[in-house]
Design an enzyme around this catalytic site. Sequence first.
Site, PDB file in Angstrom:
ATOM      1  N   GLU A 160      -3.000   0.047  -4.008  1.00  0.00           N
ATOM      2  CA  GLU A 160      -2.782  -1.031  -3.051  1.00  0.00           C
ATOM      3  C   GLU A 160      -3.257  -2.360  -3.623  1.00  0.00           C
ATOM      4  OE1 GLU A 160      -5.751  -1.667   0.236  1.00  0.00           O
ATOM      5  OE2 GLU A 160      -6.063   0.465  -0.089  1.00  0.00           O
ATOM      6  N   ASP A 220       0.846  -1.192   0.000  1.00  0.00           N
ATOM      7  CA  ASP A 220       0.000   0.000   0.000  1.00  0.00           C
ATOM      8  C   ASP A 220       0.888   1.251   0.000  1.00  0.00           C
ATOM      9  OD1 ASP A 220      -1.959   1.875   0.342  1.00  0.00           O
ATOM     10  OD2 ASP A 220      -2.692   1.100   2.265  1.00  0.00           O
TER      11      ASP A 220
HETATM   12 MG   LIG Z   1      -2.376   4.067   0.566  1.00  0.00          MG
END
Ligand SMILES: [Mg+2]
Length: 343
Positions: free
Chosen positions: A98, A6
Site C-alpha cells: 500500500e 491498497d
Molecule cells: Mg491491503
Amino acid sequence: MILHADADAFFASVVLRRRPELADHPVAVVAHIIVASANYPARARGVRSGTLAQDAQRQCPELVLIDVPRAEVEEAGDALFDLFHESARAVEPGSMEEAFLDVGADSSAQAVAAGHELRRRAAQELGLAVSVGVGRTKLMAKLASRAAKPDGLHVIGAEQEAELRRCLPIADVWGVGTRTADRLRELSISRLGEIDAIPYETLRRHCGTTMARRLRAIRDATDDATVRPVEHRSTLSSEGAIKGYARLDWTPRQLAEICVERVCRRALRAGLVATGVTLTLRPEHGAPDRVRKRPRAEATADPAIWLRVTHDLIDQAPVPALAGLRVTLTGLIPHDRVQQTLF
Ligand SMILES: [Mg+2]
C-alpha cells in the site's frame, strides 16, 4: 487530491493468481501457524488474520490453508511498487502493498481517472485487485480506500469530508490505537467532533502532545496532505517461517539461504547494493525477536557474501524453537553511485 492504493487480501490474492479454481472458495494463507491473510469468502465465514490456523479451520471446516509463498509475495510487492511509480510523480510507501500517491491531479475527476487506470493495470498486468481511495488529505484518502474495499474506488468529497471530521469514531482514525481510544473514552470522547469541548491541555495530558496536535489538526482540516516520496529504499527484507503447512520444515540455515538469495536478487533488480545485514530471529510462542547486525565496508548485493555473514550470525548463539527469521539488507545505495565514488 491524494490517492491511497491498497491491494486487497494481498497474500491470499497472490496465491489465487495461480489457483483460480479456488477464487470463490474460502482460502487462508498461513505464516508459521498463524493466518496471515484470508480471502473475502473466508472472511465472510468469520476467518480473521492473526488467528491460529487450526482455530480458523474449526471455524470454517472447508477452509483451504496454504503456506505464504514468500518469494512470490515479495516479487508481487516489488511489481506493485513499480506500477505505483509509473502511475504517480511521488510515492510514499505504507507497507509492501500500500502507498500514498501524488498523481499531480488538480481535480477530483483527474484523480479518479488516474485511480481507475491504476486499478485496471494492477488487475491486467499483475492479476491483483487494488482498491483506491481519493481524498484531500492522507487520512481522507486512507479512509476512502477502506471504504472502497473490496476491489473498488471511492472518493471522499468535500461534503463527506466535513461529515467525517465531525462524526468519525475516534478508533477509526488511522494511527489511533486502543490505548489512546480508551484514554479518550475517559473524557467521554468517542467521535472526532467531541474533542472540541475539551481544553487542549486536558487533551494533551490524556493522549500526549503528538496525538493531541494531530487530533486538533484533523478537526481544523489542516492534517497531513503531503506525499513524501523516498528517493530509493534504504532497506529491503525477505522473511520466512521454519515450519511449513503443506511443505517440509526448513532448518534455520536453509531458510536463511532462501531469504538471502531472494533479498539479494530483489536488490540487484532495483540496482541497489547494501552495506550491512540485519538478521532477525523470531522465537516461537511470541518471545521477543533477537536481532543481530553486521556492517560491511564494501557495498555489495552478492548473495554468496551475505549468506556467509548471515550463517555466521546464526551460528553465534543458537536460538531454540525458532519460528522464523528475516534477513534485511541495510544501508542500500544505488549501484551506480558506488562506482562514481570509486573514480
Ligand atoms: Mg491491503
